[in-house]
Design a protein around this motif. Structure first.
Motif, PDB file in Angstrom:
ATOM      1  N   GLU A  79       0.826  -1.199   0.000  1.00 42.93           N
ATOM      2  CA  GLU A  79       0.000   0.000   0.000  1.00 42.93           C
ATOM      3  C   GLU A  79       0.868   1.259   0.000  1.00 42.93           C
ATOM      4  O   GLU A  79       0.556   2.248  -0.677  1.00 42.93           O
ATOM      5  CB  GLU A  79      -0.906  -0.012   1.235  1.00 42.93           C
ATOM      6  CG  GLU A  79      -2.119   0.872   1.097  1.00 42.93           C
ATOM      7  CD  GLU A  79      -3.075   0.657   2.246  1.00 42.93           C
ATOM      8  OE1 GLU A  79      -3.344   1.657   2.922  1.00 42.93           O
ATOM      9  OE2 GLU A  79      -3.530  -0.487   2.468  1.00 42.93           O
ATOM     10  N   ALA A  80       1.958   1.211   0.714  1.00 47.37           N
ATOM     11  CA  ALA A  80       2.883   2.349   0.770  1.00 47.37           C
ATOM     12  C   ALA A  80       3.526   2.585  -0.588  1.00 47.37           C
ATOM     13  O   ALA A  80       3.658   3.729  -1.034  1.00 47.37           O
ATOM     14  CB  ALA A  80       3.954   2.107   1.825  1.00 47.37           C
ATOM     15  N   LEU A  81       3.911   1.503  -1.270  1.00 45.47           N
ATOM     16  CA  LEU A  81       4.498   1.635  -2.605  1.00 45.47           C
ATOM     17  C   LEU A  81       3.490   2.204  -3.596  1.00 45.47           C
ATOM     18  O   LEU A  81       3.834   3.048  -4.429  1.00 45.47           O
ATOM     19  CB  LEU A  81       5.017   0.291  -3.101  1.00 45.47           C
ATOM     20  CG  LEU A  81       6.291  -0.216  -2.428  1.00 45.47           C
ATOM     21  CD1 LEU A  81       6.637  -1.618  -2.933  1.00 45.47           C
ATOM     22  CD2 LEU A  81       7.442   0.727  -2.672  1.00 45.47           C
ATOM     23  N   SER A  82       2.256   1.754  -3.495  1.00 39.71           N
ATOM     24  CA  SER A  82       1.208   2.278  -4.374  1.00 39.71           C
ATOM     25  C   SER A  82       1.002   3.763  -4.135  1.00 39.71           C
ATOM     26  O   SER A  82       0.835   4.537  -5.080  1.00 39.71           O
ATOM     27  CB  SER A  82      -0.109   1.536  -4.136  1.00 39.71           C
ATOM     28  OG  SER A  82      -0.002   0.204  -4.547  1.00 39.71           O
ATOM     29  N   SER A  83       1.050   4.164  -2.887  1.00 40.86           N
ATOM     30  CA  SER A  83       0.885   5.574  -2.542  1.00 40.86           C
ATOM     31  C   SER A  83       2.042   6.407  -3.094  1.00 40.86           C
ATOM     32  O   SER A  83       1.838   7.493  -3.630  1.00 40.86           O
ATOM     33  CB  SER A  83       0.792   5.725  -1.032  1.00 40.86           C
ATOM     34  OG  SER A  83       0.654   7.073  -0.681  1.00 40.86           O
ATOM     35  N   ILE A  84       3.248   5.891  -2.979  1.00 46.49           N
ATOM     36  CA  ILE A  84       4.423   6.596  -3.496  1.00 46.49           C
ATOM     37  C   ILE A  84       4.338   6.728  -5.017  1.00 46.49           C
ATOM     38  O   ILE A  84       4.607   7.788  -5.578  1.00 46.49           O
ATOM     39  CB  ILE A  84       5.720   5.873  -3.081  1.00 46.49           C
ATOM     40  CG1 ILE A  84       5.926   6.020  -1.574  1.00 46.49           C
ATOM     41  CG2 ILE A  84       6.924   6.416  -3.840  1.00 46.49           C
ATOM     42  CD1 ILE A  84       7.039   5.157  -1.005  1.00 46.49           C
ATOM     43  N   ARG A  85       3.942   5.665  -5.692  1.00 48.14           N
ATOM     44  CA  ARG A  85       3.796   5.709  -7.152  1.00 48.14           C
ATOM     45  C   ARG A  85       2.736   6.725  -7.564  1.00 48.14           C
ATOM     46  O   ARG A  85       2.914   7.475  -8.534  1.00 48.14           O
ATOM     47  CB  ARG A  85       3.436   4.326  -7.683  1.00 48.14           C
ATOM     48  CG  ARG A  85       4.589   3.363  -7.678  1.00 48.14           C
ATOM     49  CD  ARG A  85       4.215   2.055  -8.355  1.00 48.14           C
ATOM     50  NE  ARG A  85       5.208   1.046  -8.083  1.00 48.14           N
ATOM     51  CZ  ARG A  85       4.945  -0.171  -7.668  1.00 48.14           C
ATOM     52  NH1 ARG A  85       3.693  -0.563  -7.491  1.00 48.14           N
ATOM     53  NH2 ARG A  85       5.909  -1.029  -7.444  1.00 48.14           N
TER      54      ARG A  85
END
Length: 56
Positions: free
Chosen positions: A3-9
């Motif tokens: 979820e954190a990676l998706s948010s960063i992307r």
């Protein structure tokens, strides 16, 4: 973690999109300025009644 990676992307995409929009807006403003100058020149020419002499 995913979820954190998706948010960063998503944030990265938004930032790139914002930069593109700013660039496009600046280009549009440049074109607008050019059109205003052309309109002014045309208005001046028309107000003078087209007093330019034709070359023969």
């Amino acid at each position: 973690m995913s979820e954190a990676l998706s948010s960063i992307r998503m944030n990265d995409k938004v930032e790139r999109m914002a930069a593109t929009i700013v660039s496009q807006q600046q280009e549009i403003e440049g074109w607008t300025e050019g059109v205003i100058r052309l309109e002014t020149a045309l208005e001046i020419a028309v107000s003078r009644g087209g007093t330019r002499e034709k070359a023969i």
